[in-house]
Design a protein around this motif. Sequence first.
Motif, PDB file in Angstrom:
ATOM      1  N   ASP A   1      43.600  -5.661  33.040  1.00  0.00           N
ATOM      2  CA  ASP A   1      43.466  -4.553  32.096  1.00  0.00           C
ATOM      3  C   ASP A   1      43.757  -5.024  30.678  1.00  0.00           C
ATOM      4  N   GLU A   2      44.798  -5.812  30.586  1.00  0.00           N
ATOM      5  CA  GLU A   2      45.201  -6.269  29.261  1.00  0.00           C
ATOM      6  C   GLU A   2      44.122  -7.157  28.646  1.00  0.00           C
ATOM      7  N   LEU A   3      43.578  -8.032  29.474  1.00  0.00           N
ATOM      8  CA  LEU A   3      42.511  -8.903  28.977  1.00  0.00           C
ATOM      9  C   LEU A   3      41.327  -8.078  28.494  1.00  0.00           C
ATOM     10  N   THR A   4      40.995  -7.063  29.267  1.00  0.00           N
ATOM     11  CA  THR A   4      39.897  -6.190  28.870  1.00  0.00           C
ATOM     12  C   THR A   4      40.193  -5.532  27.526  1.00  0.00           C
ATOM     13  N   ALA A   5      41.421  -5.083  27.378  1.00  0.00           N
ATOM     14  CA  ALA A   5      41.807  -4.433  26.130  1.00  0.00           C
ATOM     15  C   ALA A   5      41.635  -5.387  24.951  1.00  0.00           C
ATOM     16  N   LEU A   6      42.032  -6.632  25.153  1.00  0.00           N
ATOM     17  CA  LEU A   6      41.873  -7.622  24.082  1.00  0.00           C
ATOM     18  C   LEU A   6      40.411  -7.797  23.743  1.00  0.00           C
ATOM     19  N   SER A   7      39.638  -7.935  24.782  1.00  0.00           N
ATOM     20  CA  SER A   7      38.209  -8.125  24.593  1.00  0.00           C
ATOM     21  C   SER A   7      37.603  -6.944  23.836  1.00  0.00           C
ATOM     22  N   ASP A   8      38.011  -5.748  24.222  1.00  0.00           N
ATOM     23  CA  ASP A   8      37.495  -4.550  23.561  1.00  0.00           C
ATOM     24  C   ASP A   8      37.865  -4.518  22.080  1.00  0.00           C
ATOM     25  N   ALA A   9      39.046  -5.029  21.791  1.00  0.00           N
ATOM     26  CA  ALA A   9      39.496  -4.999  20.403  1.00  0.00           C
ATOM     27  C   ALA A   9      38.904  -6.150  19.597  1.00  0.00           C
ATOM     28  N   GLU A  10      38.020  -6.905  20.222  1.00  0.00           N
ATOM     29  CA  GLU A  10      37.357  -8.044  19.578  1.00  0.00           C
ATOM     30  C   GLU A  10      38.326  -9.134  19.124  1.00  0.00           C
ATOM     31  N   VAL A  11      39.357  -9.307  19.905  1.00  0.00           N
ATOM     32  CA  VAL A  11      40.318 -10.367  19.630  1.00  0.00           C
ATOM     33  C   VAL A  11      39.667 -11.723  19.867  1.00  0.00           C
ATOM     34  N   VAL A  12      39.915 -12.679  18.945  1.00  0.00           N
ATOM     35  CA  VAL A  12      39.353 -14.019  19.143  1.00  0.00           C
ATOM     36  C   VAL A  12      40.410 -15.060  19.471  1.00  0.00           C
ATOM     37  N   GLY A  13      41.665 -14.668  19.280  1.00  0.00           N
ATOM     38  CA  GLY A  13      42.685 -15.663  19.579  1.00  0.00           C
ATOM     39  C   GLY A  13      44.069 -15.195  19.211  1.00  0.00           C
ATOM     40  N   ASP A  14      45.038 -16.117  19.324  1.00  0.00           N
ATOM     41  CA  ASP A  14      46.407 -15.768  18.998  1.00  0.00           C
ATOM     42  C   ASP A  14      47.139 -16.978  18.457  1.00  0.00           C
ATOM     43  N   VAL A  15      48.207 -16.666  17.733  1.00  0.00           N
ATOM     44  CA  VAL A  15      49.166 -17.681  17.339  1.00  0.00           C
ATOM     45  C   VAL A  15      50.504 -17.197  17.843  1.00  0.00           C
ATOM     46  N   ALA A  16      51.139 -17.995  18.679  1.00  0.00           N
ATOM     47  CA  ALA A  16      52.411 -17.589  19.269  1.00  0.00           C
ATOM     48  C   ALA A  16      52.316 -16.183  19.862  1.00  0.00           C
ATOM     49  N   THR A  17      51.245 -15.978  20.623  1.00  0.00           N
ATOM     50  CA  THR A  17      50.965 -14.692  21.285  1.00  0.00           C
ATOM     51  C   THR A  17      50.957 -13.473  20.380  1.00  0.00           C
ATOM     52  N   VAL A  18      50.563 -13.700  19.132  1.00  0.00           N
ATOM     53  CA  VAL A  18      50.225 -12.573  18.268  1.00  0.00           C
ATOM     54  C   VAL A  18      48.713 -12.641  18.084  1.00  0.00           C
TER      55      VAL A  18
ATOM     56  N   TYR B   1      44.742 -11.704  16.924  1.00  0.00           N
ATOM     57  CA  TYR B   1      44.005 -11.323  15.720  1.00  0.00           C
ATOM     58  C   TYR B   1      42.505 -11.372  15.986  1.00  0.00           C
ATOM     59  N   ARG B   2      41.747 -10.758  15.070  1.00  0.00           N
ATOM     60  CA  ARG B   2      40.288 -10.805  15.165  1.00  0.00           C
ATOM     61  C   ARG B   2      39.744 -11.935  14.313  1.00  0.00           C
ATOM     62  N   VAL B   3      38.469 -12.117  14.330  1.00  0.00           N
ATOM     63  CA  VAL B   3      37.885 -13.262  13.621  1.00  0.00           C
ATOM     64  C   VAL B   3      38.069 -13.149  12.108  1.00  0.00           C
ATOM     65  N   ASP B   4      38.240 -11.923  11.623  1.00  0.00           N
ATOM     66  CA  ASP B   4      38.467 -11.749  10.182  1.00  0.00           C
ATOM     67  C   ASP B   4      39.950 -11.814   9.831  1.00  0.00           C
ATOM     68  N   GLY B   5      40.767 -12.078  10.812  1.00  0.00           N
ATOM     69  CA  GLY B   5      42.189 -12.221  10.561  1.00  0.00           C
ATOM     70  C   GLY B   5      42.978 -10.929  10.691  1.00  0.00           C
ATOM     71  N   SER B   6      42.304  -9.855  10.959  1.00  0.00           N
ATOM     72  CA  SER B   6      43.007  -8.573  11.041  1.00  0.00           C
ATOM     73  C   SER B   6      43.718  -8.414  12.382  1.00  0.00           C
ATOM     74  N   THR B   7      44.765  -7.591  12.387  1.00  0.00           N
ATOM     75  CA  THR B   7      45.553  -7.396  13.603  1.00  0.00           C
ATOM     76  C   THR B   7      45.793  -5.924  13.915  1.00  0.00           C
ATOM     77  N   ASP B   8      45.335  -5.069  13.035  1.00  0.00           N
ATOM     78  CA  ASP B   8      45.614  -3.653  13.217  1.00  0.00           C
ATOM     79  C   ASP B   8      44.947  -3.108  14.469  1.00  0.00           C
ATOM     80  N   GLY B   9      45.657  -2.206  15.137  1.00  0.00           N
ATOM     81  CA  GLY B   9      45.085  -1.559  16.301  1.00  0.00           C
ATOM     82  C   GLY B   9      44.866  -2.472  17.485  1.00  0.00           C
ATOM     83  N   ILE B  10      45.682  -3.496  17.619  1.00  0.00           N
ATOM     84  CA  ILE B  10      45.652  -4.291  18.843  1.00  0.00           C
ATOM     85  C   ILE B  10      46.941  -3.994  19.580  1.00  0.00           C
ATOM     86  N   PRO B  11      46.857  -3.115  20.592  1.00  0.00           N
ATOM     87  CA  PRO B  11      48.076  -2.553  21.198  1.00  0.00           C
ATOM     88  C   PRO B  11      49.037  -3.620  21.718  1.00  0.00           C
TER      89      PRO B  11
END
Lengths: 322, 322
Positions: A237-254, A256-266
């Motif tokens: 479920d969590e992976l799906t949520a990340l995918s839905d939020a268009e997450v491209v990666g993390d630094v120290a498990t934070v 972000y999206r490809v534009d560097g934004s992090t808002d609204g990633i639960p």
Amino acid sequence: MTHPDDLSLSERTSDALTAAHLYYMQDLTMEAIARELHTSRSSVSRLLSQARTSGLVDIQIRSPLDATSRVEKLILDRFKVTAHVVPVPDHASDVDRLERVALSVARILGEFFDSNMIMGIAWGSTMNAVSRHVTPKRTHNAQIVQLNGAGNTRSTGLDYANEILQRFSNAFGARLEQFPVPTFFDDPSTRTAYWRERGLRRLLEMQGNMDVALFSVGSPFSNVPSHVYVGGYLDDDELTALSDAEVVGDVATVFYRVDGSTDGIPLNDRGTGPELSVLRRTPRRICVVSGKSKVDSLRGALAANLITDLFIDESTARELCE
Amino acid sequence: MTHPDDLSLSERTSDALTAAHLYYMQDLTMEAIARELHTSRSSVSRLLSQARTSGLVDIQIRSPLDATSRVEKLILDRFKVTAHVVPVPDHASDVDRLERVALSVARILGEFFDSNMIMGIAWGSTMNAVSRHVTPKRTHNAQIVQLNGAGNTRSTGLDYANEILQRFSNAFGARLEQFPVPTFFDDPSTRTAYWRERGLRRLLEMQGNMDVALFSVGSPFSNVPSHVYVGGYLDDDELTALSDAEVVGDVATVFYRVDGSTDGIPLNDRGTGPELSVLRRTPRRICVVSGKSKVDSLRGALAANLITDLFIDESTARELCE
DNA sequence: AAGCAGTTTGAACATATGTGCAAGGAGTCA
DNA sequence: TGACTCCTTGCACATATGTTCAAACTGCTT
């Protein structure tokens, strides 16, 4: 067990020092050194090898500034980041790539970390590889602090992450502040509560005062997903949520999206990694990346301005510049 | 003559750089590097050797502070001078000693001299030996200035001294200010007059603003007299006069007694070396000494407070401490 | 185009360095 | 003391590196 730390080690070290002098400063052959030290050539070979791995001998490569590679210049122009491109042949495997970049970083890390500094370190396959090869350097009053928790649903994760951090701590003789919490809390409010604990405050304060941060980027949806994404830290479920939020990666498990934004990633509300603003306040932010599968994630991290110094293998660097 | 400075050198340099990376940072074997660079193993060997001698690869030895040798501590206590004791076996010849100390100094000199600095250099057998091995280092706006004239009754001395200075200047890419005067004037008033010349004023001013001075000590009345004392710079009367005045040695042809005093030594009024007060105003004063015959002279230089950093071979160091 | 002088190259050889292994040494425990 | 373990050492062998030399190449000149 023999434990002759007090004198015998000194003795050996001082021999190693002399040998290093004779070898690297006076160009004597090992055979000649053996004669001067009244020992065998093989022992000299071993002494020198100790001198190198123990950081007694420090080998640096100083590029004449006008010889920084074309790609490094390009990256500086485009992303305002100092790139250190590690030469790796195109046909090398991803494992090779990682190993070679890690080795390079391990050798040069002492340039960035010194006495009285605080270094924050993440964990993962890349940091693991780096940790195995760090060239030791004696420092005083230095501090290493873990950037994010490492427990998951199956284990406390202390072993894996801790082993890594421990290696850095040993290499620099630095105090180590562990972070014995899960990678993600189940409930955001637990984190909020826990963060108010005094022990945690101390750790968070250290993170806030870091001089150097060392990390890689995670890449969730590539063909070579990072440790966090396959190690049981996240459920489907969590992976799906990340995918839905268009997450491209993390630094120290934070995340972000490809534009560097992090808002609204639960998930970020439950994670234990440092706020990106904390990271951005750190003067030196060293990112180690190898393998093309991490390029997208890297773009995000660059967009989020998380990086000041980038270590990257050659072909990934080229890929980054398209 | 082929002179492919512009591109080909860059090309070669960048190959050397890559090779150095692969060799020193990634521990590849030369054979492996040859494959990656599409060349032969021998060429890689040559590239690496170039990388070393051209200062691309910088090898330093960092003694853990608690491991400075006993003698170095002793010298620091007794003379307030940072000693760098070069290990040389007791039975080594004086030539060996000189060569090995010189090599060590040559390798580490870059640590002391940097961009925008002025370094004053003397001439003599020791400086000659050092000059032959200096590891190059790229600097900007750096200046090297000759400390004392080198002409004598037989020649202008330009060749010998100049060759030495030239080597330093090349190694650091520094401007070179020569000092085309005899080592000693015949008449003190000639010096006084000459010193008022504008060209000379510039040079003297540079000497006054030196950041580093590099020199050895001369020893006149030992079994191994220094260059100045046997090269036709001084005639018998002059030598007698020095002997009568109880002179034990010189730095850049400025003579002193064992207690460091210089008053009433007539030759100093005609010599072209820098006033010792000028020397003492220089922040870093590096003295290179090898061979027991120089010990007395060294004592004088230490008494005169001419030295801040001393490079010395092991047995001479012991001799110094009695 | 051919000739020339000065470089650069790789193969073959000469050295120098790294390492597995068996023997010896040093500390520990019974 | 003797048995044991864990280190260290030097030998002999396996690799890796440095260097010589003849051949190929380069940029010029005739």
